[in-house]
Design an enzyme around this catalytic site. Structure first.
Site, PDB file in Angstrom:
ATOM      1  N   ILE A  75     -80.737  -3.913  42.874  1.00 18.41           N
ATOM      2  CA  ILE A  75     -79.379  -4.242  43.308  1.00 18.41           C
ATOM      3  C   ILE A  75     -78.345  -3.713  42.313  1.00 18.41           C
ATOM      4  O   ILE A  75     -77.137  -3.811  42.559  1.00 18.41           O
ATOM      5  CB  ILE A  75     -79.184  -5.757  43.528  1.00 18.41           C
ATOM      6  N   TYR A  93     -93.681 -13.843  35.004  1.00 16.92           N
ATOM      7  CA  TYR A  93     -92.364 -13.513  35.570  1.00 16.92           C
ATOM      8  C   TYR A  93     -91.514 -14.767  35.722  1.00 16.92           C
ATOM      9  O   TYR A  93     -90.344 -14.788  35.331  1.00 16.92           O
ATOM     10  CB  TYR A  93     -92.532 -12.815  36.923  1.00 16.92           C
TER      11      TYR A  93
END
Length: 272
Positions: free
Chosen positions: A23, A175
């Site tokens: 993004i 993560y």
């Protein structure tokens, strides 16, 4: 959209990390279209320059609004060099968007600085960069740090005795831990910062979440909203897209914030 609609970001300087992929390019594009000067970060100078050139060619962005900068976040010395460059060349920085991120690999991977790669790229590099940019980050109303986090932070816990996950590793847990730490860092009283989950976006990180997602442009719009000085923020707030919601309980605990700062200080100083 009228010029008046675009005006709140006009003249503001914003550093977007990870602006070459995911993004990031959309975040840079939307900021520049609204009149901001964007420091567009890539892992290498060539990657950052190519990302800027694509925005100029495909979106018609004024080249004067884009300033490519580079640092490989798997090398903390490059993060320090980036911070020094920004402070010297852009001594008034209105917004820092901590967007760069990596999915933890299948196998446990350690950087040359001695840190598990997702923990270093997703939190330690941003922690170090934010701290070093303090001389440039404005204290004017509207100045802020926007951490692009993840809803997966709710599934995480920080392994204080083994933050590198050397003893027990899974890519999802590694993560998620990095995203919880990034969300905790937004509540650090030293900075004015928020975290945002921009939704599941169709990027390289999507396989961690689902098989389909929204476009990068849609995800970036939620980040842009929080860069707008007209949007009032509370330090440490967490947004799921446009809605302010409570983060995981650990994300706002004073003890956890202090503990993370102590750990991060130790790990980034080790690479000095």
């Amino acid at each position: 959209m009228s010029d008046q609609d675009l005006s709140p970001l006009h003249g503001r300087t914003v550093l977007v990390t990870g602006a070459a992929t995911g993004i990031g390019p959309e975040t840079a594009r939307q900021l520049a279209e609204r009149g901001a000067t964007v420091l567009l970060h890539g892992r290498t100078a060539e990657e950052a320059r190519a990302a800027a050139d694509r925005l100029i060619a495909t979106a018609g962005i004024d080249a004067a609004r884009l300033h490519p900068v580079a640092a490989d976040f798997t090398h903390l010395d490059e993060v320090k060099s980036l911070a020094n460059q920004v402070v010297a060349q852009h001594p008034h920085l209105d917004v820092l968007v901590n967007n760069a991120g990596t999915a933890a690999p299948e196998r446990h991977t350690v950087t040359t600085d001695g840190n598990e790669i997702a923990f270093q790229v997703n939190i330690l590099a941003h922690y170090l960069l934010t701290c070093l940019l303090e001389p440039a980050l404005t204290s004017d109303p509207g100045g802020r740090v926007v951490n692009v986090s993840s809803s997966l932070h709710r599934t995480a816990n920080i392994q204080w005795n083994d933050p590198q996950r050397a003893r027990r590793y899974s890519r999802l847990a590694a993560y998620a831990q990095s995203q919880l730490a990034l969300t905790v860092f937004a509540a650090d009283p030293r900075v004015t910062a928020v975290s945002v989950h921009p939704g599941v976006c169709d990027t390289a990180l999507m396989p961690l979440y689902a098989h389909d997602g929204v476009t990068p442009a849609e995800g970036a719009a939620y980040v842009i909203r929080l860069c707008d000085p007209a949007v009032e923020i509370v330090n440490g707030a967490y947004y799921d897209r446009a809605e302010r919601v409570a983060p995981a309980p650990a994300a706002t605990e004073d003890r956890t914030i202090k503990r993370l700062n102590k750990l991060a200080d130790l790990l980034v100083s080790r690479a000095a």
